[in-house]
Motif scaffolding. Structure first.
Motif, PDB file in Angstrom:
ATOM      1  N   VAL A  24       0.838  -1.202   0.000  1.00  0.00           N
ATOM      2  CA  VAL A  24       0.000   0.000   0.000  1.00  0.00           C
ATOM      3  C   VAL A  24       0.872   1.251   0.000  1.00  0.00           C
ATOM      4  O   VAL A  24       0.583   2.223  -0.710  1.00  0.00           O
ATOM      5  N   GLN A  25       1.962   1.227   0.775  1.00  0.00           N
ATOM      6  CA  GLN A  25       2.874   2.376   0.795  1.00  0.00           C
ATOM      7  C   GLN A  25       3.480   2.614  -0.580  1.00  0.00           C
ATOM      8  O   GLN A  25       3.563   3.756  -1.050  1.00  0.00           O
ATOM      9  N   GLY A  26       3.920   1.535  -1.224  1.00  0.00           N
ATOM     10  CA  GLY A  26       4.553   1.672  -2.535  1.00  0.00           C
ATOM     11  C   GLY A  26       3.600   2.221  -3.583  1.00  0.00           C
ATOM     12  O   GLY A  26       3.945   3.161  -4.326  1.00  0.00           O
ATOM     13  N   VAL A  27       2.397   1.656  -3.661  1.00  0.00           N
ATOM     14  CA  VAL A  27       1.409   2.130  -4.638  1.00  0.00           C
ATOM     15  C   VAL A  27       0.988   3.563  -4.321  1.00  0.00           C
ATOM     16  O   VAL A  27       0.825   4.393  -5.228  1.00  0.00           O
ATOM     17  N   SER A  28       0.845   3.883  -3.037  1.00  0.00           N
ATOM     18  CA  SER A  28       0.455   5.244  -2.635  1.00  0.00           C
ATOM     19  C   SER A  28       1.497   6.262  -3.060  1.00  0.00           C
ATOM     20  O   SER A  28       1.156   7.368  -3.499  1.00  0.00           O
TER      21      SER A  28
ATOM     22  N   TYR B 189     -10.837  -2.730  -0.265  1.00  0.00           N
ATOM     23  CA  TYR B 189     -10.154  -3.313  -1.421  1.00  0.00           C
ATOM     24  C   TYR B 189     -11.113  -3.695  -2.551  1.00  0.00           C
ATOM     25  O   TYR B 189     -10.660  -4.086  -3.621  1.00  0.00           O
ATOM     26  N   ASN B 190     -12.406  -3.590  -2.311  1.00  0.00           N
ATOM     27  CA  ASN B 190     -13.372  -3.909  -3.349  1.00  0.00           C
ATOM     28  C   ASN B 190     -13.395  -2.802  -4.412  1.00  0.00           C
ATOM     29  O   ASN B 190     -13.477  -1.618  -4.065  1.00  0.00           O
TER      30      ASN B 190
ATOM     31  N   SER C 174     -14.597   9.546   2.048  1.00  0.00           N
ATOM     32  CA  SER C 174     -13.688   9.666   3.190  1.00  0.00           C
ATOM     33  C   SER C 174     -13.124  11.079   3.268  1.00  0.00           C
ATOM     34  O   SER C 174     -13.085  11.804   2.269  1.00  0.00           O
ATOM     35  N   LYS C 175     -12.665  11.477   4.450  1.00  0.00           N
ATOM     36  CA  LYS C 175     -12.201  12.843   4.667  1.00  0.00           C
ATOM     37  C   LYS C 175     -10.685  12.986   4.607  1.00  0.00           C
ATOM     38  O   LYS C 175     -10.172  14.100   4.541  1.00  0.00           O
ATOM     39  N   GLU C 176      -9.957  11.895   4.671  1.00  0.00           N
ATOM     40  CA  GLU C 176      -8.499  11.973   4.613  1.00  0.00           C
ATOM     41  C   GLU C 176      -7.928  10.670   4.071  1.00  0.00           C
ATOM     42  O   GLU C 176      -8.645   9.682   3.881  1.00  0.00           O
ATOM     43  N   LYS C 177      -6.631  10.701   3.773  1.00  0.00           N
ATOM     44  CA  LYS C 177      -5.905   9.545   3.238  1.00  0.00           C
ATOM     45  C   LYS C 177      -6.546   8.993   1.973  1.00  0.00           C
ATOM     46  O   LYS C 177      -6.608   7.777   1.757  1.00  0.00           O
ATOM     47  N   LYS C 178      -7.034   9.885   1.109  1.00  0.00           N
ATOM     48  CA  LYS C 178      -7.691   9.430  -0.117  1.00  0.00           C
ATOM     49  C   LYS C 178      -6.721   8.709  -1.048  1.00  0.00           C
ATOM     50  O   LYS C 178      -7.105   7.752  -1.732  1.00  0.00           O
ATOM     51  N   ILE C 179      -5.462   9.182  -1.090  1.00  0.00           N
ATOM     52  CA  ILE C 179      -4.466   8.518  -1.933  1.00  0.00           C
ATOM     53  C   ILE C 179      -4.271   7.077  -1.475  1.00  0.00           C
ATOM     54  O   ILE C 179      -4.257   6.138  -2.278  1.00  0.00           O
ATOM     55  N   GLU C 180      -4.116   6.895  -0.183  1.00  0.00           N
ATOM     56  CA  GLU C 180      -3.923   5.555   0.379  1.00  0.00           C
ATOM     57  C   GLU C 180      -5.149   4.672   0.146  1.00  0.00           C
ATOM     58  O   GLU C 180      -5.022   3.487  -0.176  1.00  0.00           O
ATOM     59  N   GLN C 181      -6.332   5.255   0.311  1.00  0.00           N
ATOM     60  CA  GLN C 181      -7.560   4.494   0.081  1.00  0.00           C
ATOM     61  C   GLN C 181      -7.684   4.080  -1.379  1.00  0.00           C
ATOM     62  O   GLN C 181      -8.078   2.947  -1.692  1.00  0.00           O
ATOM     63  N   PHE C 182      -7.317   4.988  -2.281  1.00  0.00           N
ATOM     64  CA  PHE C 182      -7.400   4.671  -3.708  1.00  0.00           C
ATOM     65  C   PHE C 182      -6.364   3.616  -4.078  1.00  0.00           C
ATOM     66  O   PHE C 182      -6.604   2.784  -4.966  1.00  0.00           O
ATOM     67  N   ALA C 183      -5.224   3.633  -3.403  1.00  0.00           N
ATOM     68  CA  ALA C 183      -4.202   2.603  -3.635  1.00  0.00           C
ATOM     69  C   ALA C 183      -4.769   1.220  -3.307  1.00  0.00           C
ATOM     70  O   ALA C 183      -4.533   0.246  -4.035  1.00  0.00           O
ATOM     71  N   LYS C 184      -5.539   1.133  -2.233  1.00  0.00           N
ATOM     72  CA  LYS C 184      -6.153  -0.142  -1.859  1.00  0.00           C
ATOM     73  C   LYS C 184      -7.173  -0.582  -2.916  1.00  0.00           C
ATOM     74  O   LYS C 184      -7.276  -1.784  -3.229  1.00  0.00           O
ATOM     75  N   VAL C 185      -7.913   0.380  -3.467  1.00  0.00           N
ATOM     76  CA  VAL C 185      -8.876   0.056  -4.524  1.00  0.00           C
ATOM     77  C   VAL C 185      -8.154  -0.506  -5.748  1.00  0.00           C
ATOM     78  O   VAL C 185      -8.588  -1.510  -6.333  1.00  0.00           O
TER      79      VAL C 185
ATOM     80  N   GLY D  91      -6.926  -3.992  -4.988  1.00  0.00           N
ATOM     81  CA  GLY D  91      -8.060  -4.905  -5.014  1.00  0.00           C
ATOM     82  C   GLY D  91      -8.546  -5.176  -6.424  1.00  0.00           C
ATOM     83  O   GLY D  91      -8.881  -6.316  -6.781  1.00  0.00           O
ATOM     84  N   THR D  92      -8.562  -4.133  -7.256  1.00  0.00           N
ATOM     85  CA  THR D  92      -8.984  -4.285  -8.651  1.00  0.00           C
ATOM     86  C   THR D  92      -8.026  -5.185  -9.416  1.00  0.00           C
ATOM     87  O   THR D  92      -8.448  -6.073 -10.167  1.00  0.00           O
ATOM     88  N   ALA D  93      -6.708  -4.960  -9.220  1.00  0.00           N
ATOM     89  CA  ALA D  93      -5.704  -5.784  -9.894  1.00  0.00           C
ATOM     90  C   ALA D  93      -5.805  -7.240  -9.453  1.00  0.00           C
ATOM     91  O   ALA D  93      -5.727  -8.162 -10.273  1.00  0.00           O
ATOM     92  N   THR D  94      -6.000  -7.444  -8.149  1.00  0.00           N
ATOM     93  CA  THR D  94      -6.122  -8.809  -7.627  1.00  0.00           C
ATOM     94  C   THR D  94      -7.355  -9.501  -8.200  1.00  0.00           C
ATOM     95  O   THR D  94      -7.301 -10.674  -8.593  1.00  0.00           O
ATOM     96  N   THR D  95      -8.465  -8.764  -8.259  1.00  0.00           N
ATOM     97  CA  THR D  95      -9.701  -9.321  -8.821  1.00  0.00           C
ATOM     98  C   THR D  95      -9.507  -9.694 -10.284  1.00  0.00           C
ATOM     99  O   THR D  95      -9.953 -10.757 -10.737  1.00  0.00           O
ATOM    100  N   GLY D  96      -8.813  -8.823 -11.025  1.00  0.00           N
ATOM    101  CA  GLY D  96      -8.562  -9.096 -12.436  1.00  0.00           C
ATOM    102  C   GLY D  96      -7.693 -10.323 -12.645  1.00  0.00           C
ATOM    103  O   GLY D  96      -7.952 -11.152 -13.532  1.00  0.00           O
ATOM    104  N   ILE D  97      -6.664 -10.465 -11.817  1.00  0.00           N
ATOM    105  CA  ILE D  97      -5.764 -11.621 -11.928  1.00  0.00           C
ATOM    106  C   ILE D  97      -6.513 -12.917 -11.616  1.00  0.00           C
ATOM    107  O   ILE D  97      -6.379 -13.919 -12.326  1.00  0.00           O
TER     108      ILE D  97
END
Length: 320
Positions: free
Chosen positions: A74-78, A271-272, A283-294, A297-303
């Protein structure tokens, strides 16, 4: 203690001579006004029964061990998303940096991380720490030390306490890594922009607990979906302490792992692809981090979808 029927003035006066840094003294004071009841022993027995399976213990341990790789991913993607966002919007201040990843790993695997983790583990197993960490450990002892009842209680609580102690061990390692990562973040931001207030040690510890599914039920900064799940869980938590025995025990047996289950469900939402996007937007904060999780999750679902489509989930030979 509020249910003892004693006046608060009387409780405060009696507490004046109690050393609240001494777990034994705290336990004795608590049990003076709140003696162990049959229901407390039922809780101990049922959690021992549910957690005594090696499979259950191994599953929990593996999910906790994966917390560190999850954090680094999550840190790396963020950091990548934050760099792109800053390039597109130059006025936007950076908040995530690639250097946080190795800093976290150095802290996580450091001597301090292991020593902090070991101390936390030993404190739980030796009853030196009675702070409630997980819902199934029964932190405050039911019996007096040195008695046969305490030996029996320790036997029943061994597996839940071992689970709790293991969680605390990993929590301290995660916290040490997060604190080290936060130092790198703080230096980067101060070098680029000047003033910056780094997250406190308590905030780092809270984040470590969240990674182990021990976070708060609700937070003002969270998105609408995860907070909705948390509010429902808080209502269930109140039902588990309801004076009506039927309501109390029905909710307890129906939702035995409320904190863990709630945090796991919230993590699944984050992650969904669809639900995570809605949650991020609200959400009110950490939107970058939250989007990284999305994205993760999207990549994992695709794989997984591609693997299912190619009939590779059973490791079969390619059909073409």
């Amino acid at each position: 203690l509020g249910k003892t029927g004693k006046a608060l003035d009387e409780l405060f006066k009696d507490a004046e001579g109690v050393d609240f840094n001494d777990p034994a003294a705290v336990t004795a004071f608590f049990r003076k006004y709140s003696p162990a009841r049959v229901g407390d022993w039922i809780d101990v027995i049922r959690y021992n029964s549910m957690l005594s399976s090696p499979k259950t213990f191994t599953t929990n341990l593996m999910s906790n061990i994966l917390a560190a790789p999850e954090k680094t991913l999550v840190q790396g993607v963020s950091s990548v998303l934050d760099a792109i966002n800053s390039y597109i919007r130059p006025s936007k201040q950076r908040s995530y940096f690639a250097g946080e990843v190795p800093a976290f790993l150095r802290g996580f695997f450091s001597k301090d991380g292991f020593s902090n983790g070991y101390k936390a583990f030993a404190d739980v197993m030796m009853n030196r720490n009675i702070e409630q960490f997980s819902e199934f450990s029964g932190a405050i002892p039911l019996t007096k030390p040195g008695t046969k009842s305490r030996v029996f209680e320790n036997f029943l609580k061994f597996i839940p306490k071992l689970q709790d102690a293991t969680d605390r061990f990993l929590s301290e390692m995660l916290t040490t890594g997060i604190e080290n990562s936060n130092k790198v973040k703080a230096k980067k931001i101060r070098d680029l922009y000047g003033k910056y207030t780094a997250p406190s040690a308590q905030q780092a510890r809270q984040e470590g607990m969240e990674l182990l599914y021990r976070g708060e039920m609700t937070k003002d900064s969270e998105g609408i979906l995860t907070n909705s799940v948390g509010r429902i869980a808080e209502i269930i938590g109140l039902l588990r302490d309801n004076p009506n025995p039927l309501v109390k025990w029905l909710s307890k047996f129906t939702f035995p792992f409320l904190q863990f289950g709630t945090n796991a469900l919230k993590r699944g939402i984050e992650y969904n692809p669809l639900l995570g996007t809605i949650n991020t937007l609200t959400s009110k904060e950490k939107k970058i981090e939250q989007f990284a999780k999305v994205l993760i999750g999207t990549a994992t679902t695709g794989i997984l979808a591609a693997a299912v489509g190619e009939d590779r989930m059973t490791f079969s030979e390619p059909t073409s």
